[in-house]
Scaffold this active site. Sequence first.
Site, PDB file in Angstrom:
ATOM      1  N   VAL A  67      11.661  -1.070  -4.846  1.00  0.00           N
ATOM      2  CA  VAL A  67      12.271  -0.945  -3.503  1.00  0.00           C
ATOM      3  C   VAL A  67      12.861  -2.247  -2.991  1.00  0.00           C
ATOM      4  CG1 VAL A  67      11.041   1.025  -2.522  1.00  0.00           C
ATOM      5  CG2 VAL A  67      10.048  -1.255  -2.298  1.00  0.00           C
ATOM      6  N   SER A  79       1.147   1.868   9.981  1.00  0.00           N
ATOM      7  CA  SER A  79      -0.295   1.634   9.837  1.00  0.00           C
ATOM      8  C   SER A  79      -0.859   1.244  11.197  1.00  0.00           C
ATOM      9  CB  SER A  79      -0.539   0.472   8.868  1.00  0.00           C
ATOM     10  OG  SER A  79      -1.872   0.015   8.970  1.00  0.00           O
ATOM     11  N   TYR A 135       1.040  -8.090   6.887  1.00  0.00           N
ATOM     12  CA  TYR A 135       1.008  -6.622   6.787  1.00  0.00           C
ATOM     13  C   TYR A 135       1.236  -5.995   8.171  1.00  0.00           C
ATOM     14  CZ  TYR A 135      -0.809  -1.966   5.556  1.00  0.00           C
ATOM     15  OH  TYR A 135      -0.959  -0.606   5.346  1.00  0.00           O
ATOM     16  N   ALA A 187       2.705  -7.303  10.773  1.00  0.00           N
ATOM     17  CA  ALA A 187       4.090  -7.525  11.219  1.00  0.00           C
ATOM     18  C   ALA A 187       5.040  -6.571  10.495  1.00  0.00           C
ATOM     19  CB  ALA A 187       4.500  -8.978  10.956  1.00  0.00           C
ATOM     20  N   SER A 188       4.805  -6.353   9.203  1.00  0.00           N
ATOM     21  CA  SER A 188       5.705  -5.450   8.463  1.00  0.00           C
ATOM     22  C   SER A 188       5.602  -4.034   9.012  1.00  0.00           C
ATOM     23  CB  SER A 188       5.382  -5.472   6.960  1.00  0.00           C
ATOM     24  OG  SER A 188       4.157  -4.820   6.674  1.00  0.00           O
TER      25      SER A 188
HETATM   26  N1  LIG Z   1      -4.780   3.169   2.166  1.00  0.00           N
HETATM   27  C1  LIG Z   1      -4.936   2.874   3.465  1.00  0.00           C
HETATM   28  O1  LIG Z   1      -6.029   2.653   3.956  1.00  0.00           O
HETATM   29  C2  LIG Z   1      -3.695   2.792   4.331  1.00  0.00           C
HETATM   30  C3  LIG Z   1      -3.851   2.701   5.718  1.00  0.00           C
HETATM   31  C4  LIG Z   1      -2.728   2.620   6.518  1.00  0.00           C
HETATM   32  C5  LIG Z   1      -1.477   2.631   5.941  1.00  0.00           C
HETATM   33  N2  LIG Z   1      -1.351   2.718   4.596  1.00  0.00           N
HETATM   34  C6  LIG Z   1      -0.012   2.733   4.038  1.00  0.00           C
HETATM   35  O2  LIG Z   1       0.170   3.948   3.339  1.00  0.00           O
HETATM   36  C7  LIG Z   1       1.040   3.751   2.223  1.00  0.00           C
HETATM   37  C8  LIG Z   1       0.390   4.266   0.945  1.00  0.00           C
HETATM   38  O3  LIG Z   1      -0.832   3.623   0.755  1.00  0.00           O
HETATM   39  P1  LIG Z   1      -1.794   3.979  -0.462  1.00  0.00           P
HETATM   40  O4  LIG Z   1      -3.160   3.709  -0.010  1.00  0.00           O
HETATM   41  O5  LIG Z   1      -1.443   5.309  -1.022  1.00  0.00           O
HETATM   42  O6  LIG Z   1      -1.385   2.811  -1.452  1.00  0.00           O
HETATM   43  P2  LIG Z   1      -1.210   2.701  -3.037  1.00  0.00           P
HETATM   44  O7  LIG Z   1      -1.534   1.297  -3.384  1.00  0.00           O
HETATM   45  O8  LIG Z   1      -1.889   3.836  -3.738  1.00  0.00           O
HETATM   46  O9  LIG Z   1       0.357   2.936  -3.198  1.00  0.00           O
HETATM   47  C9  LIG Z   1       1.363   2.027  -2.972  1.00  0.00           C
HETATM   48  C10 LIG Z   1       2.512   2.443  -3.896  1.00  0.00           C
HETATM   49  O10 LIG Z   1       3.635   1.621  -3.643  1.00  0.00           O
HETATM   50  C11 LIG Z   1       4.216   1.307  -4.906  1.00  0.00           C
HETATM   51  N3  LIG Z   1       4.969   0.071  -4.779  1.00  0.00           N
HETATM   52  C12 LIG Z   1       4.489  -1.144  -4.387  1.00  0.00           C
HETATM   53  N4  LIG Z   1       5.469  -2.043  -4.426  1.00  0.00           N
HETATM   54  C13 LIG Z   1       6.598  -1.396  -4.843  1.00  0.00           C
HETATM   55  C14 LIG Z   1       7.930  -1.801  -5.095  1.00  0.00           C
HETATM   56  N5  LIG Z   1       8.329  -3.067  -4.934  1.00  0.00           N
HETATM   57  N6  LIG Z   1       8.816  -0.871  -5.515  1.00  0.00           N
HETATM   58  C15 LIG Z   1       8.436   0.414  -5.714  1.00  0.00           C
HETATM   59  N7  LIG Z   1       7.179   0.856  -5.503  1.00  0.00           N
HETATM   60  C16 LIG Z   1       6.274  -0.045  -5.070  1.00  0.00           C
HETATM   61  C17 LIG Z   1       3.036   1.161  -5.859  1.00  0.00           C
HETATM   62  O11 LIG Z   1       3.430   1.266  -7.214  1.00  0.00           O
HETATM   63  C18 LIG Z   1       2.139   2.287  -5.396  1.00  0.00           C
HETATM   64  O12 LIG Z   1       2.407   3.497  -6.088  1.00  0.00           O
HETATM   65  C19 LIG Z   1       1.386   2.269   2.209  1.00  0.00           C
HETATM   66  O13 LIG Z   1       2.621   2.060   2.885  1.00  0.00           O
HETATM   67  C20 LIG Z   1       0.255   1.650   3.005  1.00  0.00           C
HETATM   68  O14 LIG Z   1       0.636   0.434   3.586  1.00  0.00           O
HETATM   69  C21 LIG Z   1      -2.432   2.800   3.774  1.00  0.00           C
END
Ligand SMILES: NC(=O)c1ccc[n+]([C@@H]2O[C@H](COP(=O)([O-])OP(=O)(O)OC[C@H]3O[C@@H](n4cnc5c(N)ncnc54)[C@H](O)[C@@H]3O)[C@@H](O)[C@H]2O)c1
Length: 249
Positions: free
Chosen positions: A65, A143, A157, A159-160
């Site tokens: 991405v 988030s 994180y 801020a993003s």
């Molecule tokens: N897990 C939590 O507790 C939580 C809480 C709040 C928000 N979130 C958000 O939810 C979303 C999913 O979280 P998750 O827990 O399923 O995480 P995860 O780590 O399972 O998934 C993140 C995915 O992003 C992909 N990714 C990372 N960098 C990339 C790049 N440069 N190009 C393409 N793909 C890329 C990874 O390969 C992975 O499949 C994220 O945006 C995370 O910030 C998660």
Amino acid sequence: MALRLPGKKAVIVGGASDMAQAANRIFLEEGADLFLIDFNETALREFKESEPEYAGRIHLYPADVTSPEQIEKAFQTAEEVMGRIDILVNIAGIIRHHPITEMSYEDWNAVLRVNLTGYFHTCKNAVPYMKAQRYGRIVNIASIGGRTGRPGCGCNYSASKAGVVGLTQALAKELAPWSITVNAVAPGPLKGKMFYSMTKEQQEKLEEGIPLGELGDMDQIAYAILFLASDEASYATGEVFDINGGLYI
Ligand SMILES: NC(=O)c1ccc[n+]([C@@H]2O[C@H](COP(=O)([O-])OP(=O)(O)OC[C@H]3O[C@@H](n4cnc5c(N)ncnc54)[C@H](O)[C@@H]3O)[C@@H](O)[C@H]2O)c1
């Protein structure tokens, strides 16, 4: 019962993540075709192999991405393969937590590049197709870190993710004349790889004081994504759906 995404064509970015895998299954059951973008090619393939009955409706596209060129090509391919792009769900994300005094510029930039600029790249490339159709649904994953700050998240994180909220609200207003809705889901801490990749101390801080008393499940977020991506949510735009066990009160 009628399907909630009949014949819809959805691009899921971060399509191999734990959260996407939950959403993917529900989207498939509700009638959507999927174009999954993620840079983890193995996890993409494993997901497809786990859903043999839907294999014909799952398209995989390994890409980063943070690369505008790769993402432009990915969306051109998605349109060629599926004929249109009705839904974009932005899920890709990384977390690199350190106190600010120990946070490197690389940690700051890397998180902003994936979590915020990555969403800009994907929205920028999906919107021309959606405008031409005068229809679109964009769902961005923010988030709680970007809503209130949260110990254990890191200022990069948070801020993003606050940036994702701003992007969502601005695009909602900009794209409303084309019947494109743009909403966000802001989860609290969830059972998944991201949470379990943190130190015990960070995990404890994140879990502290959740009124409903436990971490969330990926399915609890996936159903919110489904709602915002469906026609049931056609009058909602610029909204941030906080799902966090009551933390954000
Ligand atoms: N897990 C939590 O507790 C939580 C809480 C709040 C928000 N979130 C958000 O939810 C979303 C999913 O979280 P998750 O827990 O399923 O995480 P995860 O780590 O399972 O998934 C993140 C995915 O992003 C992909 N990714 C990372 N960098 C990339 C790049 N440069 N190009 C393409 N793909 C890329 C990874 O390969 C992975 O499949 C994220 O945006 C995370 O910030 C998660």
